[in-house]
Structures are given as C-alpha cells and as structure tokens.
Design a protein around this motif. Sequence first.
Motif, mmCIF file in Angstrom:
data_model
loop_
_atom_site.group_PDB
_atom_site.id
_atom_site.type_symbol
_atom_site.label_atom_id
_atom_site.label_comp_id
_atom_site.label_asym_id
_atom_site.label_seq_id
_atom_site.Cartn_x
_atom_site.Cartn_y
_atom_site.Cartn_z
ATOM 1 N N VAL A 264 27.882 -11.311 -38.639
ATOM 2 C CA VAL A 264 26.677 -11.038 -39.426
ATOM 3 C C VAL A 264 27.085 -10.784 -40.869
ATOM 4 O O VAL A 264 27.942 -9.935 -41.129
ATOM 5 C CB VAL A 264 25.905 -9.827 -38.865
ATOM 6 N N SER A 265 26.498 -11.528 -41.812
ATOM 7 C CA SER A 265 26.819 -11.342 -43.232
ATOM 8 C C SER A 265 25.547 -11.074 -44.012
ATOM 9 O O SER A 265 24.465 -11.503 -43.611
ATOM 10 C CB SER A 265 27.474 -12.600 -43.803
ATOM 11 N N GLY B 121 49.069 -15.032 -51.761
ATOM 12 C CA GLY B 121 48.266 -14.894 -52.976
ATOM 13 C C GLY B 121 46.885 -15.498 -52.881
ATOM 14 O O GLY B 121 46.144 -15.543 -53.861
ATOM 15 N N ASP B 122 46.499 -15.996 -51.696
ATOM 16 C CA ASP B 122 45.156 -16.562 -51.542
ATOM 17 C C ASP B 122 44.187 -15.483 -51.076
ATOM 18 O O ASP B 122 44.560 -14.605 -50.303
ATOM 19 C CB ASP B 122 45.170 -17.685 -50.499
ATOM 20 N N PRO B 123 42.956 -15.548 -51.539
ATOM 21 C CA PRO B 123 41.992 -14.559 -51.044
ATOM 22 C C PRO B 123 41.605 -14.866 -49.599
ATOM 23 O O PRO B 123 41.596 -16.019 -49.193
ATOM 24 C CB PRO B 123 40.781 -14.747 -51.958
ATOM 25 N N VAL B 124 41.307 -13.807 -48.847
ATOM 26 C CA VAL B 124 40.807 -13.997 -47.484
ATOM 27 C C VAL B 124 39.301 -13.881 -47.568
ATOM 28 O O VAL B 124 38.730 -12.805 -47.576
ATOM 29 C CB VAL B 124 41.396 -12.955 -46.523
ATOM 30 N N PHE B 125 38.672 -15.052 -47.684
ATOM 31 C CA PHE B 125 37.247 -15.064 -47.956
ATOM 32 C C PHE B 125 36.490 -15.352 -46.673
ATOM 33 O O PHE B 125 36.122 -16.468 -46.386
ATOM 34 C CB PHE B 125 36.945 -16.116 -49.022
ATOM 35 N N THR B 126 36.254 -14.297 -45.908
ATOM 36 C CA THR B 126 35.525 -14.460 -44.656
ATOM 37 C C THR B 126 34.029 -14.603 -44.934
ATOM 38 O O THR B 126 33.563 -14.327 -46.040
ATOM 39 C CB THR B 126 35.732 -13.233 -43.757
ATOM 40 N N ALA B 127 33.307 -15.004 -43.890
ATOM 41 C CA ALA B 127 31.855 -15.145 -44.012
ATOM 42 C C ALA B 127 31.218 -13.825 -44.438
ATOM 43 O O ALA B 127 30.326 -13.792 -45.285
ATOM 44 C CB ALA B 127 31.268 -15.609 -42.682
ATOM 45 N N GLY B 128 31.708 -12.725 -43.859
ATOM 46 C CA GLY B 128 31.159 -11.409 -44.184
ATOM 47 C C GLY B 128 31.299 -11.093 -45.663
ATOM 48 O O GLY B 128 30.361 -10.623 -46.312
ATOM 49 N N LEU B 129 32.488 -11.357 -46.216
ATOM 50 C CA LEU B 129 32.728 -11.077 -47.635
ATOM 51 C C LEU B 129 31.865 -11.981 -48.513
ATOM 52 O O LEU B 129 31.299 -11.538 -49.518
ATOM 53 C CB LEU B 129 34.215 -11.256 -47.942
ATOM 54 N N ALA B 130 31.740 -13.255 -48.116
ATOM 55 C CA ALA B 130 30.926 -14.187 -48.902
ATOM 56 C C ALA B 130 29.486 -13.698 -49.001
ATOM 57 O O ALA B 130 28.872 -13.753 -50.071
ATOM 58 C CB ALA B 130 30.977 -15.581 -48.274
ATOM 59 N N GLY B 131 28.944 -13.196 -47.871
ATOM 60 C CA GLY B 131 27.579 -12.673 -47.877
ATOM 61 C C GLY B 131 27.431 -11.524 -48.850
ATOM 62 O O GLY B 131 26.446 -11.425 -49.587
ATOM 63 N N MET B 132 28.427 -10.633 -48.872
ATOM 64 C CA MET B 132 28.359 -9.476 -49.769
ATOM 65 C C MET B 132 28.468 -9.890 -51.224
ATOM 66 O O MET B 132 27.771 -9.361 -52.092
ATOM 67 C CB MET B 132 29.507 -8.517 -49.459
ATOM 68 N N VAL B 133 29.377 -10.836 -51.511
ATOM 69 C CA VAL B 133 29.575 -11.275 -52.895
ATOM 70 C C VAL B 133 28.308 -11.970 -53.402
ATOM 71 O O VAL B 133 27.846 -11.711 -54.517
ATOM 72 C CB VAL B 133 30.814 -12.200 -52.997
ATOM 73 N N LEU B 134 27.720 -12.816 -52.565
ATOM 74 C CA LEU B 134 26.439 -13.447 -52.925
ATOM 75 C C LEU B 134 25.399 -12.385 -53.267
ATOM 76 O O LEU B 134 24.728 -12.463 -54.301
ATOM 77 C CB LEU B 134 25.913 -14.238 -51.727
#
Lengths: 381, 217
Positions: A264-265, B121-134
């Motif tokens: 869930v995001s 050095g790469d970001p770990v851009f999970t779906a959860g993080l993407a939702g928060m950043v958006l």
Amino acid sequence: MTASPTLRDPATPLWWGTIVLRWVTLVFALAAVLVNHEGYDRPGLAWTGFSVMLVWSVVTTAAFARESTRFRWLVVVDVLLTCVVMLSSRLVLSDSQFAETGPLVTTVWASVPALTAGARFGVGGGVLAGLVMAVCTGLSRYTFDLDVARDGVLLTASGLLIGLAATTARRSQAALAQAMRTEAATAERERLARSIHDSVLQVLARVRRRGTELGGEAAELARLAGEQEIALRALVTTEPSRPAGGDADLRAALQLLATPRVQVSGPAGEVRLPAGTVDELVAATKETLSNVDRHAGPTAKAWVLLEDLGDEIVLTIRDDGPGIAQGRLEEAEKEGHLGVATSVRGRVNELGGTSTLETAPGAGTEWELRVPRPKQRRRGR
Amino acid sequence: MTVSVMIVDDHPIWRDGVARDLAEHGFDVRATAADGEAALRIARTVRPDVVLMDLNLGETSGVVAARSITGELPGTRVLVLSASGDHSDVLEAVKAGASGYLVKSASVAELVDAVHRTAGGDPVFTAGLAGMVLGEYRRMADAPADGDPPPRLTERETDVLRLVAKGLTAKQIADRLVISHRTVENHVQSTLRKLQLHNRVELARYAIEHGLDRDED
C-alpha cells in the motif's frame, strides 16, 4: 480528559434557579406578613410560620447547592413542610382576609417545592408536587374558585416544565457520555490495530518465513505462527463502527490492508475524508484485492496507490496476475455473474466518481477509482 | 569486495534475524545497535558501508540518527527498514539523506538486493517510497512556503513515479514509456535529489534565521 460527564448532575443550573427563587419569594412572604399582620387572627402563628420558612430556606440552600446532598427525602419533606405552613393560614388569616382573597402566609414561596421536585424527580415528580400544592391551596382557602384553579394550573405547569428540562438535560448528557465513550473506544481500537499491524504481525511473519526455511519442528511452529498471523490480520482489518458524520483517515485505513503480498502506497500524511467515503473506498479496495486472491493465483502481488489531488482522490489497485481476457468480463456480466466489477463500480458511482479497469492477458489488472472530494472541506493536514 | 553492514533496531528478534539473513548472503555484519544514539556512536568507529535502520527507536529518533550519520560519514549510506505505519518518519529520513526505504515485510531476496543497491550508491525506490514522494511534491505545490519556491516534478518524472508506486519494475516502466532503463533510473534519482536538496536549503535557511549557524555545527 477532564472529569467524566456522568459524575456531574446536568440539572445543577435548575437547582441554583430554585435556590434563588426561594429567597426572592421569601422576601415576598415577609412583605405580605408585614402588611397584613395587623388584620391576622393569630399574628404570632404567622411569625412562627415565617420563621420556619426562613430556617427551611437556609437548610435547603445548604443542601441543594451540593450535588451529594440533593436527597430524595429532603425534597419530599420540602413539599410536606410547605403544605403544613400553607395550611396554617387557615388559623392565621381572618375571615375578612379570606373574603378579600388576601395572601396566604407562604405566598408565592409555595411554588418552589414543585420546582425542586421537578428538578429531582423529573416530569412525574414535578407534576405530582404541583398538584399537591394546588390541593393545599384549595384546602387553605377552603374554596375551589377560579383563583385557586389558576394557581393550581400554574403550580402544576411549572413543576411539569422544570421536570421536563431536568429529564431532557439528563438524557442528552447520557447520550453525550455514550458518544464520547464510543469515540474513545474507536480511536483506541484503531491505535491498537495499527500497533499490532506494525509490530506483532511483522514478527509473526518473520517466524513463519524463517521456520519454513528451517523445516522439521520449526516448520510446524511456523505453520502455527502463520495461522495466528492470518487470524490477527483479519481481526485488525475489520472496520470498527464509527459514530456517523465523522471524518476518517483513508491512508491509515488502507494501510491495514497491507500484507507481504499487498503493497500500500500513498502520501506520508493523513488523507481525511468523511467516514462514509472512507468505508466505501476501503470496501471497494478489499473487493478488488479478494478478486486478486481468487483469480490471479497465490504468487500474484498487488499494489494499492492512494493519491490526493486536492479536489480528487485517485485510488489505483494493480496486480501482476494473468489478467482477464478480452470480453471475459462482459461475458460474465451477461451471464448474470455480477461479481466484483459491478460492485466496485456501484460503490464508486455512489460517491460520484468514475472507475476504469484495464486488463489484458498476461498483463495483470489495474483498477483506477477516481472520486471527487466532498465539498466544503479543505484538505486536512 | 564484501559489503559491511550495521543493523539498528530495538527489537532483538528482528535484529538478530536480519543479521543472520544478511550474514548468510555474504554480507559482513559489523555491528548492531538498539537505539539512535548508540547507532551514531558505533557507526563513527565502525564506518559501515550500509546502515540498515528502523526508525522507531525511542529516545533519539531514527530520523535524527539518519541525518547525523549521512551528514557526518560520507562513505556510509542509510537504508530505512521500517514498519509500514511510520510514513512521516520515513519521508523525513529520506529527505534527511537516507538512500531508500524497504518495509519490514519484504522478502529476504528483496532485502539482499536492496542492501547491494544501497552499497552501490543507487536509491532503493520502492513503491511505498514513490507514493510518499509523489504525495510530498503535491503537498509542497499546494502549500507554498515563503522563501525558495518548492521543487516541482516534470511531467515525465510524475509518470515514472506513479508507475513505480504501482509496483512496476524499472524494466517494465522503460518498456511502457519507450525509454531506456537508465533514463528511468535517472528520473527516479532526480526526484529524490531535488527533495533532499530542498530539504538542506530549508534547514540551512531555518538555521540562519534562528542564529543556529553560529554554533559549532
């Protein structure tokens, strides 16, 4: 939280009203005795009656000012004692004074017991005390004319009104206390659910996974942990019944649907919406997710994305299962298997929103639900 | 070259379990810590490549520890491994310099991959993080702060972030948008960099306005 509302008598302002009224009417009684005592048959008895009224006013003021001493028997004595003093007027007033309908010793002071009875016992007590005082007025004057009838109506009506006010105040206070308890319980339940979801469930999931890897007896323990995990997850995702009309956080409500297979995001902050909207959207999401379980196979994963665009809420539910072949959905609908698609569309339409389903064989399914944010509310952050 | 790791979590079962998983997959687990203060102290001496950190640590918050570690130790990267409910903390930690975020329910394979990516050095851009950043970009656009205009996402960056948040892999996104895998990664990194830069500028401005810049740090 401040003192629990159940501990305070909501009729307290009414009690203070009766206390003030008792002293104001006592001044009336004093004036009446002063003006008329020369015409009395027994002025001494009149002054004795007034002294009793004065002492009784002091006693009731002390007793009724505090909640703990508003005894039932004291209110009954109040009515009876007032009757006695009023009836003594038979011996005090001269015949000519009775003929002129001169004031009784108690004057308007006699109206107060009906009010205290109303405040203490509610409508029934107030009316009964009013009737008793009316009868005593008639007995004191030894006549039942229009004046006595008018006094009787006024006494009974004031007892009724104060009783009604006291009953209403107590009822609404009980309702308020009940609502506050429900709200506190709901908030506590939600907090517990989040806490369990974030700690206990994670550990159980870990035990299950690791145990299965180890095999043997550990695998058996893992199976037990897995069962508890499923049971507990079902428990915390059951929506609590909220008091109607409130707001709820859709973000937190959706988060409880997260499992190792469902991501869930959404925004980091709250997404506050009317509780009814939140319930409908959570129910729609649950339905699409249960469909993933049923049709996309046990290895399929699902993603729920919540976006708050200010005037619109966008909810996307995607899975990486085998997808639905072209026409299968229409076919199912024609055959009368209304199923999830119709139910989800119905819920979203009810909220004034739109829903689209994109799917293709091998490409999973993706629901997009768009719901307008109900007006007169700004984004709550 | 082995990647050295430090694990920070106040939950012993969890901490030891993760340590074992990572050791089994060839990582050098140098140290563990149960709270933020110990994490910073130990990280200064151990200097691990990756600090794997829960944010729910009691006394010194994980966010503060993450900021101090990424600020003080340029060779050390922080990967947040947190329970699902701590969104605001996760966002703060990432804005403060953490390289990515993984939920605790992630599989061992996902965890191993994430630690490798972080070390590289790469970001770990999970779906959860993407939702928060958006959500964070939309929040900033909605409530413009005084001072610097908040950073904005380009249309393409928004498209990419939404697809990441819906669980698509970089390769699937590249296929769908008909761009290269590398371009997808660049877009993702750029969204995070703008956010972290804005956060540093805001913090510095705040410090100057409140006279905190005259202190030793």
